[in-house]
Design an enzyme around this catalytic site. Structure first.
Site, PDB file in Angstrom:
ATOM      1  N   SER A 124       4.195  10.487  37.055  1.00 32.45           N
ATOM      2  CA  SER A 124       4.901  10.337  35.822  1.00 32.45           C
ATOM      3  C   SER A 124       5.889  11.437  35.552  1.00 32.45           C
ATOM      4  CB  SER A 124       3.860  10.268  34.561  1.00 32.45           C
ATOM      5  OG  SER A 124       4.425  10.511  33.429  1.00 32.45           O
ATOM      6  N   TYR A 149      -4.618  13.558  30.684  1.00 32.98           N
ATOM      7  CA  TYR A 149      -3.765  12.389  31.417  1.00 32.98           C
ATOM      8  C   TYR A 149      -2.722  13.077  32.323  1.00 32.98           C
ATOM      9  CZ  TYR A 149      -0.392   9.016  32.392  1.00 32.98           C
ATOM     10  OH  TYR A 149       0.748   8.371  33.026  1.00 32.98           O
ATOM     11  N   LYS A 153      -2.325  13.605  36.716  1.00 35.21           N
ATOM     12  CA  LYS A 153      -1.006  12.911  37.379  1.00 35.21           C
ATOM     13  C   LYS A 153      -0.569  14.232  38.589  1.00 35.21           C
ATOM     14  CE  LYS A 153      -0.833   8.919  36.285  1.00 35.21           C
ATOM     15  NZ  LYS A 153      -1.285   7.846  37.168  1.00 35.21           N
TER      16      LYS A 153
HETATM   17  P1  NAD Z   1      -2.217  -0.295  32.921  1.00 31.68           P
HETATM   18  O1  NAD Z   1      -3.508   0.245  32.238  1.00 31.68           O
HETATM   19  O2  NAD Z   1      -1.558  -1.552  32.428  1.00 31.68           O
HETATM   20  O3  NAD Z   1      -2.712  -0.545  34.855  1.00 31.68           O
HETATM   21  C1  NAD Z   1      -3.556   0.143  35.261  1.00 31.68           C
HETATM   22  C2  NAD Z   1      -4.596  -0.842  35.772  1.00 31.68           C
HETATM   23  O4  NAD Z   1      -5.754   0.035  36.648  1.00 31.68           O
HETATM   24  C3  NAD Z   1      -5.473  -1.600  34.812  1.00 31.68           C
HETATM   25  O5  NAD Z   1      -5.291  -3.034  35.072  1.00 31.68           O
HETATM   26  C4  NAD Z   1      -6.951  -1.109  34.936  1.00 31.68           C
HETATM   27  O6  NAD Z   1      -7.975  -2.165  34.567  1.00 31.68           O
HETATM   28  C5  NAD Z   1      -6.966  -0.707  36.363  1.00 31.68           C
HETATM   29  N1  NAD Z   1      -7.920   0.546  36.333  1.00 31.68           N
HETATM   30  C6  NAD Z   1      -8.052   1.732  35.863  1.00 31.68           C
HETATM   31  N2  NAD Z   1      -9.100   2.209  36.351  1.00 31.68           N
HETATM   32  C7  NAD Z   1      -9.535   1.573  37.396  1.00 31.68           C
HETATM   33  C8  NAD Z   1     -10.711   1.844  38.389  1.00 31.68           C
HETATM   34  N3  NAD Z   1     -11.293   2.897  38.368  1.00 31.68           N
HETATM   35  N4  NAD Z   1     -10.922   0.912  39.188  1.00 31.68           N
HETATM   36  C9  NAD Z   1     -10.042  -0.387  39.587  1.00 31.68           C
HETATM   37  N5  NAD Z   1      -9.064  -0.366  38.452  1.00 31.68           N
HETATM   38  C10 NAD Z   1      -8.898   0.691  37.275  1.00 31.68           C
HETATM   39  O7  NAD Z   1      -1.059   0.877  33.143  1.00 31.68           O
HETATM   40  P2  NAD Z   1       0.328   0.627  33.650  1.00 31.68           P
HETATM   41  O8  NAD Z   1       1.158   0.821  32.573  1.00 31.68           O
HETATM   42  O9  NAD Z   1       0.533  -0.426  34.615  1.00 31.68           O
HETATM   43  O10 NAD Z   1       0.395   1.889  34.526  1.00 31.68           O
HETATM   44  C11 NAD Z   1      -0.109   1.790  36.005  1.00 31.68           C
HETATM   45  C12 NAD Z   1       0.135   3.378  36.637  1.00 31.68           C
HETATM   46  O11 NAD Z   1       1.408   3.814  36.324  1.00 31.68           O
HETATM   47  C13 NAD Z   1      -1.283   4.147  35.948  1.00 31.68           C
HETATM   48  O12 NAD Z   1      -1.431   4.977  36.972  1.00 31.68           O
HETATM   49  C14 NAD Z   1      -0.339   4.951  34.993  1.00 31.68           C
HETATM   50  O13 NAD Z   1      -0.955   6.118  34.755  1.00 31.68           O
HETATM   51  C15 NAD Z   1       1.162   5.172  35.509  1.00 31.68           C
HETATM   52  N6  NAD Z   1       2.146   5.413  34.679  1.00 31.68           N
HETATM   53  C16 NAD Z   1       2.438   4.435  33.688  1.00 31.68           C
HETATM   54  C17 NAD Z   1       3.316   4.783  32.677  1.00 31.68           C
HETATM   55  C18 NAD Z   1       3.649   3.884  31.502  1.00 31.68           C
HETATM   56  O14 NAD Z   1       4.484   4.238  30.557  1.00 31.68           O
HETATM   57  N7  NAD Z   1       3.160   2.407  31.439  1.00 31.68           N
HETATM   58  C19 NAD Z   1       4.188   5.905  33.050  1.00 31.68           C
HETATM   59  C20 NAD Z   1       3.884   6.738  34.153  1.00 31.68           C
HETATM   60  C21 NAD Z   1       3.039   6.520  34.820  1.00 31.68           C
HETATM   61  C1  UD1 Z   2       4.297   9.069  26.350  1.00 29.55           C
HETATM   62  C2  UD1 Z   2       3.279  10.090  27.000  1.00 29.55           C
HETATM   63  C3  UD1 Z   2       3.477  10.365  28.588  1.00 29.55           C
HETATM   64  C4  UD1 Z   2       3.444   9.002  29.281  1.00 29.55           C
HETATM   65  C5  UD1 Z   2       4.149   8.158  28.683  1.00 29.55           C
HETATM   66  C6  UD1 Z   2       4.144   6.775  29.501  1.00 29.55           C
HETATM   67  C7  UD1 Z   2       2.893  11.629  25.034  1.00 29.55           C
HETATM   68  C8  UD1 Z   2       2.980  12.979  24.434  1.00 29.55           C
HETATM   69  N1  UD1 Z   2       3.519  11.702  26.241  1.00 29.55           N
HETATM   70  O1  UD1 Z   2       5.489   9.518  26.891  1.00 29.55           O
HETATM   71  O2  UD1 Z   2       2.487  11.412  28.727  1.00 29.55           O
HETATM   72  O3  UD1 Z   2       3.566   9.280  30.634  1.00 29.55           O
HETATM   73  O4  UD1 Z   2       3.975   7.886  27.275  1.00 29.55           O
HETATM   74  O5  UD1 Z   2       2.890   6.111  28.825  1.00 29.55           O
HETATM   75  O6  UD1 Z   2       2.056  10.710  24.741  1.00 29.55           O
HETATM   76  N2  UD1 Z   2       7.705   7.562  19.069  1.00 29.55           N
HETATM   77  C9  UD1 Z   2       7.752   7.170  18.002  1.00 29.55           C
HETATM   78  N3  UD1 Z   2       6.701   6.398  16.997  1.00 29.55           N
HETATM   79  C10 UD1 Z   2       5.940   5.786  17.861  1.00 29.55           C
HETATM   80  C11 UD1 Z   2       5.756   6.006  19.330  1.00 29.55           C
HETATM   81  C12 UD1 Z   2       6.529   6.766  20.031  1.00 29.55           C
HETATM   82  O7  UD1 Z   2       8.769   7.635  17.075  1.00 29.55           O
HETATM   83  O8  UD1 Z   2       5.044   4.990  17.333  1.00 29.55           O
HETATM   84  C13 UD1 Z   2       8.782   8.115  19.915  1.00 29.55           C
HETATM   85  C14 UD1 Z   2       8.089   9.390  20.459  1.00 29.55           C
HETATM   86  O9  UD1 Z   2       8.098  10.554  19.686  1.00 29.55           O
HETATM   87  C15 UD1 Z   2       9.040   9.654  21.834  1.00 29.55           C
HETATM   88  C16 UD1 Z   2       9.702   8.321  21.971  1.00 29.55           C
HETATM   89  O10 UD1 Z   2       9.388   7.382  20.878  1.00 29.55           O
HETATM   90  O11 UD1 Z   2      10.174  10.500  21.343  1.00 29.55           O
HETATM   91  C17 UD1 Z   2       8.739   7.666  23.104  1.00 29.55           C
HETATM   92  O12 UD1 Z   2       7.440   7.722  22.888  1.00 29.55           O
HETATM   93  P1  UD1 Z   2       6.621   7.116  24.150  1.00 29.55           P
HETATM   94  O13 UD1 Z   2       6.643   5.710  24.162  1.00 29.55           O
HETATM   95  O14 UD1 Z   2       4.910   7.353  23.346  1.00 29.55           O
HETATM   96  O15 UD1 Z   2       6.539   7.804  25.471  1.00 29.55           O
HETATM   97  P2  UD1 Z   2       6.462   9.258  25.481  1.00 29.55           P
HETATM   98  O16 UD1 Z   2       6.193  10.379  24.582  1.00 29.55           O
HETATM   99  O17 UD1 Z   2       7.862   9.737  26.349  1.00 29.55           O
END
Ligand code: NAD
Ligand code: UD1
Length: 341
Positions: A124, A149, A153
């Site tokens: 991330s 979290y 990562k």
């Molecule tokens: P998500 O929660 O939708 O998907 C993650 C999946 O992993 C889920 O289906 C959950 O059931 C499964 N899981 C969790 N722990 C497990 C375990 N111990 N064994 C087997 N399965 C397990 O999340 P996502 O948004 O699809 O994210 C996928 C990956 O990308 C995650 O590692 C997340 O941290 C990373 N990531 C997500 C974002 C975002 O904004 N969505 C941003 C940066 C990184």
């Molecule tokens: C957040 C996480 C980051 C994670 C990412 C994806 C924090 C501090 N960071 O990023 O670690 O990798 O999600 O899961 O939580 N906002 C509002 N109102 C809301 C929600 C968000 O104003 O109800 C604003 C936030 O202040 C930010 C932007 O929207 O400026 C995006 O927020 P968000 O979607 O939560 O993502 P990040 O904060 O970038």
């Protein structure tokens, strides 16, 4: 290639499955369903026209992982499985370290014992902390993560880099995602958050569908064009295609490679809200709230390295992201089959 996809029923995993099949790959999916619903996999199967082998198991469960690997051969693993809620990680640090780090250590060990040493990992942009440069290149030093979290990562990146240093048979691709939003254009798969959404886009779509009265905008006094936070929103289909492209790095035996997956374009919270309103013709009531602890003002990528080395570039714009997010939410107001996952 034959690919093990952990976390494949989740938001990004499900979209990546669609793109993997479109590119001719085969997959096996592993998920413990702790944050997802098996309906997602049925929807993916309908989109790709194939049955996808699925193991409901926890990656911390060495025995089950072993059995699954004995039954299957893999060329690579795309590793999405993990817990991802920032606020929850502050409340439950042990659970986050145990699941994300413990689970990944077990997975890596079982993989190497079965001779599969190719992994693509979901990292991330959070590893950059408050970034030392904007736009952020992969050369930007990692920063202080303010929550468990983010630390998982950052630590997992270090662990995989050390393993690759010690054993050159490993190929490790670390993908640093910026802010994934949007959904598959079919409207059949999308993000299915549990409870009150933490992230901006799912909150907006829940306001749009009438589940929440208004959006709280966290701070309007940042040093940005309108005072609200700037982020690099990326369409989840582009992000999914980035994983297919990253398989090339594995194929050419990259050793360790790091790529930003973003668009290179930053938008403020209010720009996103206005675009959502315009594209979907829906009013999103909002009010300004105090800054959220741990937030940074500006975060957007320089994605040039992924384009140069993988030929990958995000193609969908903010309007596509807003349209597809709403299309998913409108068609599935209660997520997958009304079952909260
Ligand atoms: P998500 O929660 O939708 O998907 C993650 C999946 O992993 C889920 O289906 C959950 O059931 C499964 N899981 C969790 N722990 C497990 C375990 N111990 N064994 C087997 N399965 C397990 O999340 P996502 O948004 O699809 O994210 C996928 C990956 O990308 C995650 O590692 C997340 O941290 C990373 N990531 C997500 C974002 C975002 O904004 N969505 C941003 C940066 C990184
Ligand atoms: C957040 C996480 C980051 C994670 C990412 C994806 C924090 C501090 N960071 O990023 O670690 O990798 O999600 O899961 O939580 N906002 C509002 N109102 C809301 C929600 C968000 O104003 O109800 C604003 C936030 O202040 C930010 C932007 O929207 O400026 C995006 O927020 P968000 O979607 O939560 O993502 P990040 O904060 O970038």
């Amino acid at each position: 290639m034959r690919i093990l996809v952990t976390g494949g029923t989740g938001f990004i995993g499900s979209h990546t499955l669609v793109e993997l099949y479109a590119a001719g790959h085969e997959t096996i999916v592993v998920d413990n369903l702790s944050n997802s619903n098996p309906v997602a996999l049925e929807r993916v199967e309908a989109l790709v026209g194939k049955k996808i082998p699925f193991y409901q198991l926890d990656i911390r469960d060495r025995e089950s992982l072993n059995q699954m690997m004995e039954q299957n051969h893999f060329d690579a693993c795309i590793h999405f499985a993990g817990l991802k809620a920032v606020g929850e990680s502050v409340e439950k640090p042990w659970e986050y370290y145990e699941n994300n780090i413990g689970g990944t250590l077990t997975l890596l060990d079982v993989m190497r014992r079965h001779g599969c040493k190719n992994i693509i990992f979901s990292s991330s942009a959070t590893v950059y902390g408050d970034p030392a440069m904007i736009p952020i290149t992969e050369a930007c030093p990692k920063g202080n993560c303010t929550n468990p979290y983010g630390k998982t990562k950052s630590m997992l990146e270090e662990i995989m880099m050390d393993m690759q240093k010690a054993d050159k048979e490993w190929n490790v691709v670390l993908l640093r995602y910026f802010n994934p939003i949007g959904a598959h254009p079919s409207g059949t798969i999308g993000e299915n958050p549990n409870g009150i959404p933490n992230n901006l886009m799912p909150y907006i779509t829940q306001v749009a569908v009438g589940k929440r009265p208004e959006l709280g905008v966290f701070g309007n006094d940042y040093d940005t064009p309108d005072g609200t936070g700037v982020r690099d929103y990326i369409h989840v289909v582009d992000l999914a295609k980035g994983h297919v492209a990253a398989l090339q790095a594995i194929e050419r035996k990259c050793g360790c490679a790091i790529y930003n997956l973003g668009t290179g374009q930053g938008y403020t919270v209010l720009q996103l809200v206005k675009t959502f309103e315009k594209v979907n013709n829906i009013k999103i009531p909002y009010s300004i709230k105090p800054r959220r602890a741990g937030d940074i003002a500006i975060c957007y990528s320089n994605p040039a390295k992924a384009e140069k080395e993988l030929g990958w570039k995000a193609e969908r714009g903010l309007e596509d992201m807003c349209r597809d997010s709403w299309n998913w939410q409108r068609n599935n107001p209660e997520g997958y089959g009304g079952v909260e996952s």
